[in-house]
Design a protein around this motif. Structure first.
Motif, PDB file in Angstrom:
ATOM      1  N   TYR A 131     -18.401  14.875 123.331  1.00 15.57           N
ATOM      2  CA  TYR A 131     -18.221  15.037 124.775  1.00 15.57           C
ATOM      3  C   TYR A 131     -17.061  14.181 125.289  1.00 15.57           C
ATOM      4  O   TYR A 131     -16.870  14.043 126.497  1.00 15.57           O
ATOM      5  CB  TYR A 131     -19.479  14.610 125.534  1.00 15.57           C
ATOM      6  CG  TYR A 131     -20.739  15.411 125.280  1.00 15.57           C
ATOM      7  CD1 TYR A 131     -20.732  16.599 124.551  1.00 15.57           C
ATOM      8  CD2 TYR A 131     -21.960  14.973 125.798  1.00 15.57           C
ATOM      9  CE1 TYR A 131     -21.903  17.311 124.328  1.00 15.57           C
ATOM     10  CE2 TYR A 131     -23.137  15.681 125.586  1.00 15.57           C
ATOM     11  CZ  TYR A 131     -23.107  16.845 124.848  1.00 15.57           C
ATOM     12  OH  TYR A 131     -24.265  17.540 124.633  1.00 15.57           O
ATOM     13  N   SER A 134     -15.144  13.923 128.843  1.00 12.17           N
ATOM     14  CA  SER A 134     -15.843  14.667 129.887  1.00 12.17           C
ATOM     15  C   SER A 134     -17.218  14.117 130.242  1.00 12.17           C
ATOM     16  O   SER A 134     -17.739  14.420 131.312  1.00 12.17           O
ATOM     17  CB  SER A 134     -16.009  16.133 129.451  1.00 12.17           C
ATOM     18  OG  SER A 134     -14.749  16.717 129.209  1.00 12.17           O
ATOM     19  N   PRO A 295      -7.133  14.404 131.540  1.00  9.34           N
ATOM     20  CA  PRO A 295      -8.084  15.475 131.823  1.00  9.34           C
ATOM     21  C   PRO A 295      -7.349  16.754 132.186  1.00  9.34           C
ATOM     22  O   PRO A 295      -6.247  16.696 132.740  1.00  9.34           O
ATOM     23  CB  PRO A 295      -8.881  14.947 133.023  1.00  9.34           C
ATOM     24  CG  PRO A 295      -8.396  13.591 133.324  1.00  9.34           C
ATOM     25  CD  PRO A 295      -7.240  13.260 132.440  1.00  9.34           C
ATOM     26  N   HIS A 298      -8.665  20.044 136.543  1.00  6.69           N
ATOM     27  CA  HIS A 298      -9.930  20.414 137.185  1.00  6.69           C
ATOM     28  C   HIS A 298      -9.686  20.783 138.649  1.00  6.69           C
ATOM     29  O   HIS A 298      -8.871  20.170 139.320  1.00  6.69           O
ATOM     30  CB  HIS A 298     -10.908  19.229 137.156  1.00  6.69           C
ATOM     31  CG  HIS A 298     -11.399  18.883 135.794  1.00  6.69           C
ATOM     32  ND1 HIS A 298     -11.202  17.659 135.211  1.00  6.69           N
ATOM     33  CD2 HIS A 298     -12.101  19.600 134.896  1.00  6.69           C
ATOM     34  CE1 HIS A 298     -11.742  17.638 134.014  1.00  6.69           C
ATOM     35  NE2 HIS A 298     -12.289  18.804 133.794  1.00  6.69           N
ATOM     36  N   HIS A 325     -21.350  16.309 133.420  1.00  5.53           N
ATOM     37  CA  HIS A 325     -19.899  16.170 133.403  1.00  5.53           C
ATOM     38  C   HIS A 325     -19.467  15.139 134.439  1.00  5.53           C
ATOM     39  O   HIS A 325     -20.135  14.947 135.448  1.00  5.53           O
ATOM     40  CB  HIS A 325     -19.271  17.532 133.699  1.00  5.53           C
ATOM     41  CG  HIS A 325     -17.838  17.637 133.309  1.00  5.53           C
ATOM     42  ND1 HIS A 325     -16.831  17.040 134.026  1.00  5.53           N
ATOM     43  CD2 HIS A 325     -17.240  18.264 132.265  1.00  5.53           C
ATOM     44  CE1 HIS A 325     -15.666  17.299 133.439  1.00  5.53           C
ATOM     45  NE2 HIS A 325     -15.888  18.038 132.364  1.00  5.53           N
ATOM     46  N   TYR A 330     -18.471  20.919 137.403  1.00  5.68           N
ATOM     47  CA  TYR A 330     -18.177  21.213 136.001  1.00  5.68           C
ATOM     48  C   TYR A 330     -19.354  20.810 135.114  1.00  5.68           C
ATOM     49  O   TYR A 330     -20.197  19.991 135.505  1.00  5.68           O
ATOM     50  CB  TYR A 330     -16.926  20.461 135.533  1.00  5.68           C
ATOM     51  CG  TYR A 330     -15.653  21.126 136.006  1.00  5.68           C
ATOM     52  CD1 TYR A 330     -14.997  22.055 135.196  1.00  5.68           C
ATOM     53  CD2 TYR A 330     -15.132  20.855 137.267  1.00  5.68           C
ATOM     54  CE1 TYR A 330     -13.841  22.681 135.645  1.00  5.68           C
ATOM     55  CE2 TYR A 330     -13.986  21.481 137.719  1.00  5.68           C
ATOM     56  CZ  TYR A 330     -13.336  22.396 136.893  1.00  5.68           C
ATOM     57  OH  TYR A 330     -12.205  23.026 137.321  1.00  5.68           O
ATOM     58  N   ILE A 332     -20.695  20.449 130.678  1.00  5.88           N
ATOM     59  CA  ILE A 332     -20.411  20.516 129.245  1.00  5.88           C
ATOM     60  C   ILE A 332     -21.372  21.532 128.649  1.00  5.88           C
ATOM     61  O   ILE A 332     -22.565  21.507 128.958  1.00  5.88           O
ATOM     62  CB  ILE A 332     -20.628  19.133 128.601  1.00  5.88           C
ATOM     63  CG1 ILE A 332     -19.631  18.114 129.183  1.00  5.88           C
ATOM     64  CG2 ILE A 332     -20.513  19.213 127.079  1.00  5.88           C
ATOM     65  CD1 ILE A 332     -19.900  16.681 128.765  1.00  5.88           C
ATOM     66  N   ASN A 363     -12.274  27.280 129.356  1.00  3.96           N
ATOM     67  CA  ASN A 363     -12.262  25.861 128.985  1.00  3.96           C
ATOM     68  C   ASN A 363     -10.861  25.339 128.659  1.00  3.96           C
ATOM     69  O   ASN A 363     -10.707  24.510 127.773  1.00  3.96           O
ATOM     70  CB  ASN A 363     -13.210  25.640 127.797  1.00  3.96           C
ATOM     71  CG  ASN A 363     -13.682  24.207 127.687  1.00  3.96           C
ATOM     72  OD1 ASN A 363     -14.218  23.653 128.644  1.00  3.96           O
ATOM     73  ND2 ASN A 363     -13.469  23.595 126.540  1.00  3.96           N
ATOM     74  N   THR A 378     -16.085  21.611 126.802  1.00  6.38           N
ATOM     75  CA  THR A 378     -16.290  20.359 127.539  1.00  6.38           C
ATOM     76  C   THR A 378     -16.020  20.455 129.033  1.00  6.38           C
ATOM     77  O   THR A 378     -16.366  19.532 129.767  1.00  6.38           O
ATOM     78  CB  THR A 378     -15.357  19.270 126.983  1.00  6.38           C
ATOM     79  OG1 THR A 378     -14.073  19.848 126.802  1.00  6.38           O
ATOM     80  CG2 THR A 378     -15.877  18.714 125.689  1.00  6.38           C
ATOM     81  N   ASP A 379     -15.362  21.510 129.490  1.00  4.32           N
ATOM     82  CA  ASP A 379     -14.928  21.534 130.892  1.00  4.32           C
ATOM     83  C   ASP A 379     -15.130  22.901 131.544  1.00  4.32           C
ATOM     84  O   ASP A 379     -14.185  23.536 131.994  1.00  4.32           O
ATOM     85  CB  ASP A 379     -13.446  21.129 130.983  1.00  4.32           C
ATOM     86  CG  ASP A 379     -13.222  19.717 130.497  1.00  4.32           C
ATOM     87  OD1 ASP A 379     -13.374  18.784 131.298  1.00  4.32           O
ATOM     88  OD2 ASP A 379     -12.938  19.530 129.287  1.00  4.32           O
TER      89      ASP A 379
END
Ligand code: SF4
Lengths: 548, 162
Positions: A131, A134, A295, A298, A325, A330, A332, A363, A378-379
């Motif tokens: 992970y 995230s 990151p 987002h 997350h 968001y 995971i 993702n 993860t996102d």
């Protein structure tokens, strides 16, 4: 994720060409298998029961969609249409022809991949929390240091002929999802009172024939010293680790025989000599690497869970497979590669391609491989969960068993491995069928079941809450049952419950253990908690008094 | 054994004196650690170069204080898989500042020369006389290095900054 520059690209390309030439020499009979063996092992090529196996590194589990499509291509063209995810977050192909190797390596190099150091007595693929970057509970992103360690360990001239293989794992959260205490070196990122990041350093953990939980030799190592400290550990080990017996050659035996305190002192002494050298990380270099792990873009979202009900199958999947997350809106997503009745960790070329498409759509084009032989996105925007789930269902990747009993870790066992005493894949399949009922699995709750085909423990049986290991008794396959292992912060090793079982017997025994737990548990208690409270005896009694 | 030095096969000027064998009349000699320790003063006074050969379980710490008298250190690889001497070599070069000849002996394979070269070895006891040619080819294989070692070759990290 990290992207190769000209240096990394040259490194892998040159190595691919070099090994390609060595393969040609072997095929032309210019070198013998004996001469070829160390060369192929340095490049991740094993000779198994039926064919060559190629292990391809997925650095700390990070993969992009282009790489995944390349793996699908290799599976389709050079293997039997599928690959296998390993507990080192790597991908393995089990049916490789030697003559195809030069072509495969060039294909891999074109997408920044290779098999260098995926076998041999050297520093293996460095693993991390799946992970990373995230997780809601993350303190620092471990991938930055994994990448720094990856480069440092690549064909390290001093540490390519260690007494035995060497595994490093890095975790950056309170919750340990990287099993760092079962590694030769485990690094735990945390912050000191001044708010600076550093590592707690564990050494000498490992499974195999003689399992040990890693011991802490330093509470706080400032991050800029990670390379010099690891170099000091490796240098002590390289000189003093046992070389007289392959089964006593891991660092865990040295640490155990010498004592962690004495070992730690030797490391500190060596470190004092080398900490202010070129190994010290410049802030600019760490920042450069950190830049690769910025990151993704987002969006600013509300944390809205209202769409997640509806279809009960979808709701079950969401509940079981998603994790918290950092960013609102968001989540995971854990994607199970251990569906009921199938070998854990196997993934077909079609699934790889399909999954790569999903990673692109939902993702940011990336994905992770986990040490539990699963995949992670993860996102993912929470509002995308429904279409994502629908497509995963079509791909056969929507089994909602994350952290449940059918989400087993399992080594290749007797179906592939020359060292195995027993089959593990068919047993994993049988067990997952026995516990297929989702309601029942849910009721049993969080539990980790790990199995290995022999005492080498590639399936991590010692740190499963329930562990199963194949043993050889008078040429028949026999399984031993262990209880009480844990792979997390509170890592512990399981203990053998009693005499072994045949294949059907072990499935019954596991069921009996589970039923005993259900009888004994207090409200809200996980299996491992109940076991720790009541000890092995109640389980032993039930399992061995049950009518045969 | 053909000796590879400076990319060429050359004549080894040293006479290897195993265990307590008799010393030759004159010329450079290569003795074991135990011999060095037992006859240190006489060997320091030897009229020509003296080398010391260390077995894989003999750390260079044993000769660290004597290095000014030693022209050659030979480190043994009992099998190519036994990598202790890689650490010894770096300690000799980087910690003890040894500037004499550092020789790899034993199971020395072409594929290992890259690593040996990087940790500070500068001469190699090879198995065949073709080693010089083979090494030339092998040397061209790799051009990128990630680890700073005593050989001062620029690492990828350093080159990225320049
Ligand atoms: S645990 Fe044993 S059987 Fe399983 S893969 Fe490892 S060596 Fe093979």
């Amino acid at each position: 994720m990290y992207q190769y520059d000209e240096f990394d690209a040259d490194f892998v390309q040159e190595r691919a060409v070099q090994f390609g030439r060595q393969v040609e020499d072997r095929l032309a009979g210019k070198i013998t298998e004996e001469q070829f063996r160390p060369l192929r092992l340095m490049n991740g090529l094993y000779l198994q029961l039926h064919a060559y196996m190629l292990r391809i590194n997925v650095p700390y589990g990070c993969l992009n969609s282009t790489q995944m499509r390349k793996l699908a291509h290799i599976a389709r063209v050079f293997d039997k249409g599928y690959g296998h995810l390993t507990t080192r977050q790597n991908m393995q192909f089990n049916w490789i022809k030697l003559s195809d190797m030069p072509a495969i390596l060039l294909e891999l190099a074109s997408v920044e991949m290779h098999g260098i150091q995926s076998s041999g007595n050297c520093i293996r693929n460095i693993t991390a929390d799946e992970y990373a970057g995230s997780a809601a509970d993350e303190i620092e992103d471990p991938r930055v240091y994994c990448e720094i360690l990856r480069q440092w360990s690549s064909l390290h001239p001093e540490f390519s002929f260690l007494p035995r293989k060497f595994k490093i794992a890095v975790s950056g959260s309170d919750r340990d999802r990287a099993v760092i205490k079962a590694h030769d070196i485990g690094l735990r990122l945390h912050k000191n009172e001044a708010g600076e990041a550093g590592f707690e350093v564990f050494v000498g953990g490992g499974l195999g024939r003689t399992p040990f939980i890693g011991k802490s030799i330093r509470d706080f190592l400032p991050t800029q010293h990670v390379l010099s400290y690891c170099e000091a550990i490796l240098r002590v080990y390289n000189q003093l680790g046992r070389r007289d017996n392959k089964y006593k050659a891991r660092i865990k035996i040295l640490v155990h025989e010498m004592g962690a305190d004495v070992f730690g002192e030797k490391v500190e002494k060596e470190w004092a000599e080398i900490r202010e050298t070129a190994l010290e990380l410049a802030d600019s270099e760490t920042a450069r690497i950190r830049g690769f792990f910025a990151p993704p873009a987002h969006e600013k979202l509300d944390d809205d869970d209202s769409d997640l009900a509806g279809d009960p199958a979808f709701a079950t999947w969401v509940e079981q497979q998603t994790a918290g997350h950092k960013k609102p809106g968001y989540t995971i997503v854990n994607v199970s590669c251990s569906p009921v009745g199938k070998p854990p960790g196997d993934i077909s070329a079609a699934q790889m391609d399909g999954f790569a498409d999903l990673a692109d759509t939902y993702n940011f084009g990336e994905m992770r491989v986990t040490h539990n032989q699963n995949l992670v996105l993860t996102d993912v925007r929470k509002k995308d969960l429904l279409p994502l789930w629908q497509k995963l269902v079509t791909l056969g990747l929507a089994t909602p068993n994350h952290g449940l009993i059918s989400d087993t870790i399992c080594c290749p066992g007797l179906d592939y491995c020359a060292l195995a005493n027993a089959r593990s894949i068919p047993l994993a399949e049988k067990l997952s069928e026995r516990f297929a009922d989702q309601q029942k699995q849910k009721d049993i709750g969080e539990i980790y079941l790990n199995m290995s085909g022999c005492i080498n423990a590639c399936g991590h049986h010692h740190i499963g809450n329930i562990g199963i290991v194949g043993v050889d008794k008078k040429n028949s396959e026999l399984y031993q049952l262990m209880l009480g292992g844990s792979a997390e912060e509170d890592a512990s090793l399981g203990k053998i419950l009693g005499r072994g079982f045949d294949e059907d017997g072990i499935v019954d025994a596991v069921e009996c253990v589970i039923n005993t737990y259900i009888e004994l548990r207090e409200a809200g208690e996980k299996f491992i908690e109940t076991y720790r409270r009541v000890g092995p005896d109640p389980f032993k009694e039930k399992v061995y008094s049950a009518p045969a | 054994m053909p000796l590879l030095r400076d990319g060429k096969i050359t004549e080894d000027p040293y006479t290897r004196v195993v265990g307590s064998d008799e010393l030759p009349g004159e010329g450079p000699i290569l003795v074991d650690l135990s011999r060095w320790q037992a006859e240190r003063d006489a060997l320091v006074a030897w009229g020509s170069e003296v080398g010391v050969q260390l077995a894989a379980d003999e750390s260079p710490a044993a000769i660290a204080l004597d290095l000014e008298h030693i022209a050659l250190v030979a480190l043994e690889f009992p099998a190519f898989t036994d990598g202790r001497a890689y650490s010894y070599a770096r300690l000799l070069r980087e910690r003890h500042r040894f500037e004499g000849e550092l020789r790899a002996v034993g199971d020395v394979l072409i594929e290992q020369l890259h690593f040996m070269d990087r940790v500070g070895f500068d001469s190699f006891d090879m198995k065949s006389a073709e080693a010089a040619e083979e090494w030339k080819t092998a040397q061209a294989d790799m051009s990128v290095w990630y680890q700073p070692t005593g050989d001062e070759r620029a690492t990828a990290t350093r080159l990225r900054r320049s």
